[in-house]
Motif scaffolding. Structure first.
Motif, PDB file in Angstrom:
ATOM      1  N   VAL A 132      21.982  16.791  32.169  1.00 30.26           N
ATOM      2  CA  VAL A 132      21.377  16.650  33.880  1.00 30.26           C
ATOM      3  C   VAL A 132      21.385  18.304  34.224  1.00 30.26           C
ATOM      4  CG1 VAL A 132      22.948  14.847  34.102  1.00 30.26           C
ATOM      5  CG2 VAL A 132      23.930  17.115  34.085  1.00 30.26           C
ATOM      6  N   THR A 133      20.321  17.847  35.452  1.00 25.89           N
ATOM      7  CA  THR A 133      20.015  19.253  35.894  1.00 25.89           C
ATOM      8  C   THR A 133      20.571  18.413  37.467  1.00 25.89           C
ATOM      9  OG1 THR A 133      17.991  19.984  34.804  1.00 25.89           O
ATOM     10  CG2 THR A 133      18.425  20.429  36.801  1.00 25.89           C
ATOM     11  N   VAL A 134      21.205  19.520  37.726  1.00 19.89           N
ATOM     12  CA  VAL A 134      22.354  20.041  38.855  1.00 19.89           C
ATOM     13  C   VAL A 134      21.661  21.003  40.476  1.00 19.89           C
ATOM     14  CG1 VAL A 134      24.533  19.281  38.272  1.00 19.89           C
ATOM     15  CG2 VAL A 134      23.858  21.518  38.416  1.00 19.89           C
ATOM     16  N   ALA A 135      21.724  20.233  41.361  1.00 14.61           N
ATOM     17  CA  ALA A 135      21.121  21.538  41.869  1.00 14.61           C
ATOM     18  C   ALA A 135      22.657  21.436  43.618  1.00 14.61           C
ATOM     19  CB  ALA A 135      20.332  21.389  42.717  1.00 14.61           C
ATOM     20  N   GLY A 136      23.026  22.946  43.667  1.00 16.23           N
ATOM     21  CA  GLY A 136      23.681  22.726  44.965  1.00 16.23           C
ATOM     22  C   GLY A 136      24.221  23.728  45.359  1.00 16.23           C
ATOM     23  N   ALA A 137      25.258  24.230  46.520  1.00 12.13           N
ATOM     24  CA  ALA A 137      25.391  24.735  47.072  1.00 12.13           C
ATOM     25  C   ALA A 137      26.229  25.977  46.592  1.00 12.13           C
ATOM     26  CB  ALA A 137      26.215  24.425  48.832  1.00 12.13           C
ATOM     27  N   LEU A 138      26.148  27.116  46.505  1.00 13.79           N
ATOM     28  CA  LEU A 138      26.980  27.406  45.258  1.00 13.79           C
ATOM     29  C   LEU A 138      27.598  28.405  46.304  1.00 13.79           C
ATOM     30  CD1 LEU A 138      26.590  29.477  42.835  1.00 13.79           C
ATOM     31  CD2 LEU A 138      25.664  31.368  44.134  1.00 13.79           C
ATOM     32  N   GLN A 139      29.456  28.487  45.901  1.00 11.43           N
ATOM     33  CA  GLN A 139      30.466  28.587  46.708  1.00 11.43           C
ATOM     34  C   GLN A 139      30.585  30.274  45.922  1.00 11.43           C
ATOM     35  OE1 GLN A 139      31.139  26.801  49.732  1.00 11.43           O
ATOM     36  NE2 GLN A 139      29.960  27.800  49.225  1.00 11.43           N
ATOM     37  N   ALA A 140      31.800  30.923  45.908  1.00  4.78           N
ATOM     38  CA  ALA A 140      32.498  31.909  45.610  1.00  4.78           C
ATOM     39  C   ALA A 140      34.027  31.364  45.131  1.00  4.78           C
ATOM     40  CB  ALA A 140      32.969  33.553  46.273  1.00  4.78           C
ATOM     41  N   SER A 141      34.523  31.809  44.470  1.00  6.53           N
ATOM     42  CA  SER A 141      35.707  31.384  43.025  1.00  6.53           C
ATOM     43  C   SER A 141      36.683  30.997  44.468  1.00  6.53           C
ATOM     44  CB  SER A 141      36.335  32.219  42.008  1.00  6.53           C
ATOM     45  OG  SER A 141      35.141  31.423  41.280  1.00  6.53           O
ATOM     46  N   GLU A 142      37.757  30.832  44.191  1.00  2.00           N
ATOM     47  CA  GLU A 142      38.994  30.381  46.015  1.00  2.00           C
ATOM     48  C   GLU A 142      39.880  31.473  44.979  1.00  2.00           C
ATOM     49  OE1 GLU A 142      38.677  25.557  47.384  1.00  2.00           O
ATOM     50  OE2 GLU A 142      39.474  26.026  45.874  1.00  2.00           O
ATOM     51  N   THR A 143      40.507  31.672  45.539  1.00  2.00           N
ATOM     52  CA  THR A 143      42.005  32.560  45.927  1.00  2.00           C
ATOM     53  C   THR A 143      43.266  31.807  46.821  1.00  2.00           C
ATOM     54  OG1 THR A 143      41.489  34.057  48.063  1.00  2.00           O
ATOM     55  CG2 THR A 143      40.569  34.695  46.283  1.00  2.00           C
ATOM     56  N   SER A 144      44.313  32.551  46.379  1.00  2.00           N
ATOM     57  CA  SER A 144      45.367  31.283  47.202  1.00  2.00           C
ATOM     58  C   SER A 144      45.184  32.122  48.736  1.00  2.00           C
ATOM     59  CB  SER A 144      45.881  32.934  46.404  1.00  2.00           C
ATOM     60  OG  SER A 144      46.387  33.834  46.833  1.00  2.00           O
ATOM     61  N   GLY A 145      44.626  32.702  49.303  1.00  2.00           N
ATOM     62  CA  GLY A 145      44.645  32.555  50.663  1.00  2.00           C
ATOM     63  C   GLY A 145      43.487  31.519  51.468  1.00  2.00           C
ATOM     64  N   SER A 164      38.807  28.175  40.770  1.00  3.02           N
ATOM     65  CA  SER A 164      38.031  29.320  40.045  1.00  3.02           C
ATOM     66  C   SER A 164      38.219  29.649  38.342  1.00  3.02           C
ATOM     67  CB  SER A 164      39.597  30.429  40.853  1.00  3.02           C
ATOM     68  OG  SER A 164      40.675  29.835  40.495  1.00  3.02           O
ATOM     69  N   ALA A 165      37.790  30.826  38.138  1.00  2.00           N
ATOM     70  CA  ALA A 165      37.692  30.354  37.321  1.00  2.00           C
ATOM     71  C   ALA A 165      38.413  31.303  36.481  1.00  2.00           C
ATOM     72  CB  ALA A 165      36.507  31.953  36.368  1.00  2.00           C
ATOM     73  N   ALA A 166      39.721  31.915  36.962  1.00  2.00           N
ATOM     74  CA  ALA A 166      41.039  32.199  36.554  1.00  2.00           C
ATOM     75  C   ALA A 166      41.830  30.860  36.560  1.00  2.00           C
ATOM     76  CB  ALA A 166      41.299  33.445  37.675  1.00  2.00           C
ATOM     77  N   SER A 167      41.797  30.099  37.970  1.00  2.00           N
ATOM     78  CA  SER A 167      42.933  28.895  36.723  1.00  2.00           C
ATOM     79  C   SER A 167      41.766  27.924  35.797  1.00  2.00           C
ATOM     80  CB  SER A 167      43.005  27.717  38.486  1.00  2.00           C
ATOM     81  OG  SER A 167      41.303  27.668  38.510  1.00  2.00           O
ATOM     82  N   LEU A 168      41.070  28.468  35.434  1.00  2.00           N
ATOM     83  CA  LEU A 168      40.530  26.913  34.426  1.00  2.00           C
ATOM     84  C   LEU A 168      40.669  27.911  33.326  1.00  2.00           C
ATOM     85  CD1 LEU A 168      37.486  26.182  36.102  1.00  2.00           C
ATOM     86  CD2 LEU A 168      39.330  24.607  35.773  1.00  2.00           C
ATOM     87  N   VAL A 169      40.761  29.338  33.117  1.00  2.00           N
ATOM     88  CA  VAL A 169      41.209  30.140  31.921  1.00  2.00           C
ATOM     89  C   VAL A 169      41.943  29.619  31.314  1.00  2.00           C
ATOM     90  CG1 VAL A 169      42.861  31.300  32.894  1.00  2.00           C
ATOM     91  CG2 VAL A 169      40.463  32.211  30.779  1.00  2.00           C
ATOM     92  N   ASN A 170      43.037  29.108  30.641  1.00  2.00           N
ATOM     93  CA  ASN A 170      43.927  28.295  29.777  1.00  2.00           C
ATOM     94  C   ASN A 170      43.721  26.977  29.667  1.00  2.00           C
ATOM     95  OD1 ASN A 170      44.798  31.545  30.200  1.00  2.00           O
ATOM     96  ND2 ASN A 170      46.664  30.637  31.368  1.00  2.00           N
ATOM     97  N   LEU A 171      42.740  25.755  31.010  1.00  2.00           N
ATOM     98  CA  LEU A 171      42.736  24.850  30.546  1.00  2.00           C
ATOM     99  C   LEU A 171      41.026  24.001  29.661  1.00  2.00           C
ATOM    100  CD1 LEU A 171      43.239  23.225  34.379  1.00  2.00           C
ATOM    101  CD2 LEU A 171      45.221  23.701  32.152  1.00  2.00           C
ATOM    102  N   VAL A 176      34.125  30.935  31.781  1.00  2.00           N
ATOM    103  CA  VAL A 176      33.748  30.463  33.021  1.00  2.00           C
ATOM    104  C   VAL A 176      32.861  30.927  33.875  1.00  2.00           C
ATOM    105  CG1 VAL A 176      34.187  28.407  34.930  1.00  2.00           C
ATOM    106  CG2 VAL A 176      35.831  28.253  33.045  1.00  2.00           C
ATOM    107  N   TYR A 177      31.608  30.499  34.617  1.00  2.00           N
ATOM    108  CA  TYR A 177      30.902  31.486  35.768  1.00  2.00           C
ATOM    109  C   TYR A 177      32.227  31.582  36.937  1.00  2.00           C
ATOM    110  CZ  TYR A 177      26.589  30.341  34.453  1.00  2.00           C
ATOM    111  OH  TYR A 177      25.747  30.224  33.205  1.00  2.00           O
ATOM    112  N   ASP A 178      32.420  32.881  36.976  1.00  2.80           N
ATOM    113  CA  ASP A 178      33.243  33.278  38.672  1.00  2.80           C
ATOM    114  C   ASP A 178      32.541  32.504  40.204  1.00  2.80           C
ATOM    115  OD1 ASP A 178      35.235  34.521  39.578  1.00  2.80           O
ATOM    116  OD2 ASP A 178      34.577  36.212  39.659  1.00  2.80           O
ATOM    117  N   ALA A 179      32.291  30.649  39.742  1.00  5.18           N
ATOM    118  CA  ALA A 179      31.167  30.708  40.989  1.00  5.18           C
ATOM    119  C   ALA A 179      31.701  29.121  40.799  1.00  5.18           C
ATOM    120  CB  ALA A 179      30.390  31.264  40.959  1.00  5.18           C
TER     121      ALA A 179
END
Length: 251
Positions: A132-145, A164-171, A176-179
């Motif tokens: 598949v080819t996806v096109a979507g609005a780019l967003q920065a990784s979320e933070t605790s705030g 966020s990439a940090a929340s997926l690193v162990n899953l 993972v892209y930081d976006a």
């Protein structure tokens, strides 16, 4: 009459005032500068076409995500893989979950894709199979705030509190892209999740907090100066009364 200003106690008071007032003025000016920067950013954004109206570009050309690229349409090609629900997300006044599916791109890295929003209690539809080819609005990784982020932990398997990439690193084993991207065309049973404005841009609540802090610092500087004059006046009146014999000399 004002010789008391040279006593050790008043030396301490004077030094405090001399240091405090410039510090308050500096902090007030700094907060005012932050507010003016946000106003300038807001005005510049009004002169530019909306991010969603700009031509879509390959994902890697828009990274890292910043104020210029946040919200831009990013394209990526790959195959959908593991899927998560991101609970406690609100859309149009209703509570539900984001459907987050990981796209293993042709370049080997994994892109989190929010395919849409799902009402509570509804099953998440499966992602399309094959290339598949996806096109979507780019967003920065979320933070605790970030609004809506679930940081308490203890979520069931298959759910994710923060995108966020940090929340997926162990899953997931992939890099993972930081976006992440949110699709404008949601699948069946889903509602499209609108892109959010980048942090630190526009005249949002934080901008007016900067303006409020500006006033607080300047008011505090004025209060310190007012209290210094008041103490000096009271001390000078007491010294005058002692000279006139109206008040006993301090022991």
């Amino acid at each position: 009459m004002y010789r008391f200003l040279l006593t050790p106690r008043w030396w301490g008071i004077n030094i405090f005032v001399v240091l405090t007032i410039p510090f308050c003025v500096f902090m007030g000016s700094w907060q005012l500068g932050k507010f003016e920067d946000r106003v300038d950013t807001h005005e510049e954004a009004k002169q530019q076409p909306a991010p969603g109206e700009q031509k879509a570009a390959p994902l890697d050309e828009l990274l890292p995500v910043d104020k210029e690229t946040s919200g831009r349409q990013a394209m990526a090609t790959g195959r959908y893989g593991k899927q998560f629900l991101v609970p406690d997300r609100e859309l149009d006044g209703e509570r539900g979950s984001y459907v987050l599916t990981l796209l293993k791109t042709d370049g080997g890295r994994t892109l989190p894709v929010v395919r849409g929003w799902l009402p509570e209690g509804k099953p998440a539809p499966a992602a399309p199979g094959g290339q598949v080819t996806v096109a979507g609005a780019l967003q920065a990784s979320e933070t605790s705030g970030t609004d809506g982020v679930h940081t308490a932990g203890g979520l069931p398997s298959g759910q994710l509190g923060m995108i966020s990439a940090a929340s997926l690193v162990n899953l997931v084993p992939d890099d993972v892209y930081d976006a992440w991207v949110t699709l404008a065309d949601a699948g069946s049973g889903l509602k499209a999740v609108p892109a959010s404005a980048p942090e630190g841009s526009g005249l949002d609540l934080k901008a007016f907090q900067n303006l409020g802090y500006t006033g607080e610092w300047f008011v505090f500087a004025g209060f310190v100066l007012f209290m210094w004059f008041r103490l000096v006046r009271r001390e000078s009146e007491a010294a005058r009364d002692r000279q006139l014999g109206l008040e006993p000399e301090p022991v």
